[in-house]
Scaffold this motif. Structure first.
Motif, PDB file in Angstrom:
ATOM      1  N   ILE A  70      21.371  -6.352  95.499  1.00 28.38           N
ATOM      2  CA  ILE A  70      21.399  -5.427  94.353  1.00 28.38           C
ATOM      3  C   ILE A  70      22.848  -5.102  93.960  1.00 28.38           C
ATOM      4  CG2 ILE A  70      20.817  -3.079  93.593  1.00 28.38           C
ATOM      5  CD1 ILE A  70      18.208  -3.365  95.187  1.00 28.38           C
ATOM      6  N   ALA A  71      23.709  -4.938  94.958  1.00 29.88           N
ATOM      7  CA  ALA A  71      25.130  -4.706  94.669  1.00 29.88           C
ATOM      8  C   ALA A  71      25.697  -5.916  93.931  1.00 29.88           C
ATOM      9  CB  ALA A  71      25.894  -4.459  95.963  1.00 29.88           C
ATOM     10  N   GLN A  72      25.326  -7.101  94.390  1.00 33.24           N
ATOM     11  CA  GLN A  72      25.808  -8.334  93.755  1.00 33.24           C
ATOM     12  C   GLN A  72      25.356  -8.427  92.305  1.00 33.24           C
ATOM     13  OE1 GLN A  72      26.275 -11.968  95.709  1.00 33.24           O
ATOM     14  NE2 GLN A  72      27.859 -10.748  96.697  1.00 33.24           N
ATOM     15  N   GLN A  73      24.067  -8.150  92.086  1.00 30.37           N
ATOM     16  CA  GLN A  73      23.537  -8.207  90.712  1.00 30.37           C
ATOM     17  C   GLN A  73      24.240  -7.197  89.816  1.00 30.37           C
ATOM     18  OE1 GLN A  73      19.181  -7.889  90.415  1.00 30.37           O
ATOM     19  NE2 GLN A  73      19.077  -8.864  92.425  1.00 30.37           N
ATOM     20  N   LEU A  74      24.403  -5.987  90.339  1.00 28.25           N
ATOM     21  CA  LEU A  74      25.039  -4.926  89.556  1.00 28.25           C
ATOM     22  C   LEU A  74      26.474  -5.300  89.189  1.00 28.25           C
ATOM     23  CD1 LEU A  74      24.917  -1.991  88.429  1.00 28.25           C
ATOM     24  CD2 LEU A  74      25.826  -1.232  90.631  1.00 28.25           C
ATOM     25  N   LEU A  75      27.239  -5.760  90.188  1.00 32.55           N
ATOM     26  CA  LEU A  75      28.642  -6.074  89.953  1.00 32.55           C
ATOM     27  C   LEU A  75      28.806  -7.271  89.024  1.00 32.55           C
ATOM     28  CD1 LEU A  75      29.922  -5.457  93.588  1.00 32.55           C
ATOM     29  CD2 LEU A  75      30.427  -4.049  91.576  1.00 32.55           C
ATOM     30  N   SER A  76      27.937  -8.277  89.167  1.00 30.75           N
ATOM     31  CA  SER A  76      27.999  -9.438  88.268  1.00 30.75           C
ATOM     32  C   SER A  76      27.677  -9.026  86.850  1.00 30.75           C
ATOM     33  CB  SER A  76      27.009 -10.523  88.696  1.00 30.75           C
ATOM     34  OG  SER A  76      27.253 -10.914  89.996  1.00 30.75           O
ATOM     35  N   ALA A  77      26.615  -8.231  86.694  1.00 27.16           N
ATOM     36  CA  ALA A  77      26.211  -7.815  85.351  1.00 27.16           C
ATOM     37  C   ALA A  77      27.263  -6.904  84.715  1.00 27.16           C
ATOM     38  CB  ALA A  77      24.865  -7.103  85.399  1.00 27.16           C
ATOM     39  N   PHE A  78      27.913  -6.071  85.528  1.00 30.53           N
ATOM     40  CA  PHE A  78      28.952  -5.175  85.006  1.00 30.53           C
ATOM     41  C   PHE A  78      30.206  -5.980  84.658  1.00 30.53           C
ATOM     42  CE2 PHE A  78      32.443  -2.027  85.636  1.00 30.53           C
ATOM     43  CZ  PHE A  78      32.080  -1.157  84.611  1.00 30.53           C
ATOM     44  N   GLY A  79      30.492  -6.971  85.480  1.00 33.39           N
ATOM     45  CA  GLY A  79      31.574  -7.902  85.171  1.00 33.39           C
ATOM     46  C   GLY A  79      32.978  -7.406  85.443  1.00 33.39           C
ATOM     47  N   ASP A  80      33.104  -6.257  86.093  1.00 31.02           N
ATOM     48  CA  ASP A  80      34.436  -5.723  86.380  1.00 31.02           C
ATOM     49  C   ASP A  80      34.366  -4.854  87.638  1.00 31.02           C
ATOM     50  OD1 ASP A  80      37.117  -5.314  86.036  1.00 31.02           O
ATOM     51  OD2 ASP A  80      36.950  -4.220  84.156  1.00 31.02           O
ATOM     52  N   GLY A  81      35.475  -4.239  88.009  1.00 32.54           N
ATOM     53  CA  GLY A  81      35.534  -3.467  89.246  1.00 32.54           C
ATOM     54  C   GLY A  81      34.767  -2.153  89.186  1.00 32.54           C
TER      55      GLY A  81
END
Ligand code: TXA
Ligand code: MG
Length: 321
Positions: free
Chosen positions: A117-128
């Motif tokens: 879920i962290a991976q999906q969130l960070l990929s979708a957000f696309g930034d730090g």
């Protein structure tokens, strides 16, 4: 968890909101790392002093250069070996990185978590995304969505529920910005396994030599409200024998198979004998015991071997109040 939940979380982050999300270590309280107002909200929600820097979470190593500069080869080797995973690298920061994030230091903490879920969130957000543990300052880190709700409730815009955290203790933090690698906070990735990858010794920074900004050095860090004490295995039997009813109800967190005399006011909680399983359960159990209002929580001291290093560190902090 659906793609819609992730999209909603991304929108909230982009709008300066706070989103709690699961990582493999503990739950994080996330905000857009480039938005100073959003980052400030984290400190007020946690009631955390502003000079405690935050870790920037990213989706993949290609984003490393967006946040850090002069990255040594050794740091890339650690990233290769342990990311995604429970390791935070302290590196020299890019100039744009907010003072609110770094505590005005010249370095930044970076980590790629491996929880899906962290991976999906960070990929979708696309930034730090900056994310400290999603608890009030000095409290125990949350390892489930229910813990986050209990800790921060109304001050979070959204909690993504990803079940229990796999590791259960915060990431290992290693400072790669100086002349030699130095572990600032032990975690389940041990100094030994890091030294193996780097083929050089790693230093340990502890206690008095650290500045206030260093991780978990505040004397109340990671502590239950209930008075918590550490006790060697061989002292347990005598301790239980000499307890009187006036001592109240005492909780005993044990991992060894030592047999103790039965006492009405001693409540024994058995922990796993293996380090990874113990770490996974520790914060959850401390939180449960803390909610039951014992007069004391007595924790049996754990083995002195390397794989228990991070657990010993957290138990020492939990009992230093
Ligand atoms: O496992 C973890 O690391 C979790 C999850 C959510 O990723 N995060 C976490 O964050 O434990 P926090 O803020 O509770 O602890 C991070 C620690 C802080 O105590 C801070 O002092 C230290 O990392 N830190 C962050 N940036 C630093 C820097 N530039 N130099 C030294 N220490 C730093
Ligand atoms: Mg924390």
């Amino acid at each position: 968890m659906t793609m819609q939940d992730i999209q909603k979380a991304v929108q909230l982050l982009k709008a300066g909101g706070l989103v709690a999300f699961p990582t493999e270590t503990v739950y994080g309280l996330g905000a857009d790392a480039r938005n100073p107002q959003a980052v400030k909200r984290i400190f007020s929600a946690k009631e955390r002093p502003y000079d405690h820097p935050l870790i920037v979470h990213i989706a993949d190593s290609t984003q490393l250069n967006d946040w850090a500069r002069e990255i040594p080869q050794a740091a890339y080797r650690l990233a290769q070996a342990f990311w995604p995973g429970p390791l935070t690298l302290i590196l020299k920061k890019q100039t744009h990185v907010l003072d609110e994030v770094t505590g005005s230091q010249d370095t930044v903490g970076l980590r790629i978590p491996r929880h899906p879920i962290a991976q999906q969130l960070l990929s979708a957000f696309g930034d730090g995304v900056v994310a400290p543990s999603a608890n009030k300052f000095t409290h125990i880190s949350p390892t489930s969505a229910a813990h986050v709700e209990q800790e921060l409730g109304a001050s979070v815009d959204l909690i993504l529920d990803g079940g229990d955290c796999e590791v259960g203790l915060e990431s290992t933090i290693i400072d790669m910005s100086g002349n030699r690698p130095i572990i600032l906070r032990p975690g389940m990735i041990t100094a030994e396994s890091i030294a193996q990858v780097l083929k050089e010794d790693v230093g340990f920074k502890q206690g008095e030599t650290l500045s206030v900004r260093a991780p978990g050095m505040h004397h109340l860090h990671y502590a239950p409200e209930t008075k918590t004490v550490l006790m060697q295995t061989q002292e347990l039997s005598r301790f239980v024998t000499t307890l009187i009813p006036q001592d109240g109800q005492v909780a005993l967190l044990m991992h060894s198979s030592t047999v103790l005399p039965h006492k009405q006011n001693v409540h024994i909680k058995k922990m796993p004998q293996e380090a990874a399983a113990y770490a996974h359960d520790l914060y959850h159990q401390l939180r449960l015991l803390d909610n039951q209002h014992f007069t004391r929580i007595v924790v049996e001291a754990v083995p002195s071997s390397a794989e228990w290093e991070a657990i010993r560190d957290r138990l020492t902090k939990a009992s230093s109040k």
